[in-house]
Design a protein around this motif. Structure first.
Motif, short mmCIF file in Angstrom:
data_model
loop_
_atom_site.label_atom_id
_atom_site.label_comp_id
_atom_site.label_asym_id
_atom_site.label_seq_id
_atom_site.Cartn_x
_atom_site.Cartn_y
_atom_site.Cartn_z
N ALA A 149 0.39 -1.47 0.06
CA ALA A 149 0.31 -0.21 -0.16
C ALA A 149 1.09 1.23 -0.06
CB ALA A 149 -1.22 -0.20 1.21
N GLY A 150 0.13 2.29 -0.95
CA GLY A 150 1.28 3.43 -0.70
C GLY A 150 2.53 3.32 -2.64
N ASP A 151 2.59 2.49 -2.61
CA ASP A 151 3.66 2.50 -3.56
C ASP A 151 2.51 2.30 -5.03
OD1 ASP A 151 5.39 -0.82 -2.54
OD2 ASP A 151 5.98 1.37 -2.31
N SER A 152 4.00 2.63 -6.66
CA SER A 152 3.22 2.29 -7.70
C SER A 152 3.62 1.86 -8.39
CB SER A 152 3.87 4.13 -7.55
OG SER A 152 3.84 4.84 -7.15
N LEU A 153 2.67 1.92 -9.34
CA LEU A 153 3.22 0.51 -10.61
C LEU A 153 2.40 1.69 -12.11
CD1 LEU A 153 1.52 -2.82 -9.58
CD2 LEU A 153 4.07 -2.46 -10.19
N ARG A 154 3.31 1.35 -13.08
CA ARG A 154 3.07 1.98 -14.17
C ARG A 154 2.88 0.46 -15.48
NH1 ARG A 154 6.03 4.95 -19.02
NH2 ARG A 154 7.17 3.25 -19.26
N LEU A 155 1.52 0.15 -15.40
CA LEU A 155 0.60 -0.53 -16.52
C LEU A 155 1.37 0.10 -18.07
CD1 LEU A 155 -2.77 -1.58 -14.94
CD2 LEU A 155 0.08 -2.63 -14.29
N SER A 156 1.82 -1.30 -18.71
CA SER A 156 1.76 -0.91 -20.08
C SER A 156 0.40 -1.80 -20.93
CB SER A 156 2.97 -1.48 -20.61
OG SER A 156 3.92 -0.15 -19.66
N CYS A 157 0.72 -1.58 -21.84
CA CYS A 157 -0.41 -1.95 -22.76
C CYS A 157 0.01 -1.77 -24.39
CB CYS A 157 -2.00 -1.71 -22.86
SG CYS A 157 -3.40 -2.85 -23.87
N ALA A 158 0.76 -2.80 -25.23
CA ALA A 158 1.24 -2.52 -26.55
C ALA A 158 -0.02 -3.33 -26.74
CB ALA A 158 1.98 -3.47 -26.59
N ALA A 159 -0.09 -2.67 -28.23
CA ALA A 159 -1.63 -2.82 -29.48
C ALA A 159 -1.28 -3.35 -30.71
CB ALA A 159 -2.76 -1.96 -29.08
#
Length: 124
Positions: free
Chosen positions: A13-23
């Protein structure tokens, strides 16, 4: 059309994430791109969407102010930066694409194409 999401994982909790989506298989720049999520035992929920060329962005109430959607048309990729993560953000996150904007997104649907999800787990 293929939409490949990545970047999920286990965080605190409190952390960050970055999701990516390649199309691939579509003219990416002409599509509305979106992120949805589904937690166990719950219905699919709208997270965010971004219109062509990033002109407009939309967010679900539960992520407004914490998540940011963006796109790179040169890379055919859409991103979801997730900050201040909470345990209730735990879900499978899905990338989706739609040729024409419609309000059904807010009900968890309305997209033409869906990718396989990526799991995000936030521990307390």
């Amino acid at each position: 059309v293929q939409l490949q999401a990545s970047g999920g994982g286990l965080v605190q909790a409190g952390d960050s994430l970055r999701l990516s989506c390649a199309a691939s298989g579509l003219t990416f720049s002409t599509y509305v791109m979106g992120w949805f999520r589904q937690a166990p035992g719950k219905e699919r929920e709208f997270v965010s969407a971004i219109t062509w060329s990033g002109g407009m962005t939309y967010y679900g109430d539960s992520v407004q102010g914490r998540f940011t959607i963006s796109r790179d048309d040169a890379k055919n990729t859409v991103y979801l930066q997730m900050n201040s993560l909470k345990p209730e953000d735990t879900a499978v996150y899905y990338c989706a694409a739609d040729l024409y904007w419609n309000s059904n997104y807010y009900y968890g649907g309305g997209m033409d194409h869906w990718g396989k999800g990526t799991q995000v787990t936030v521990s307390s």
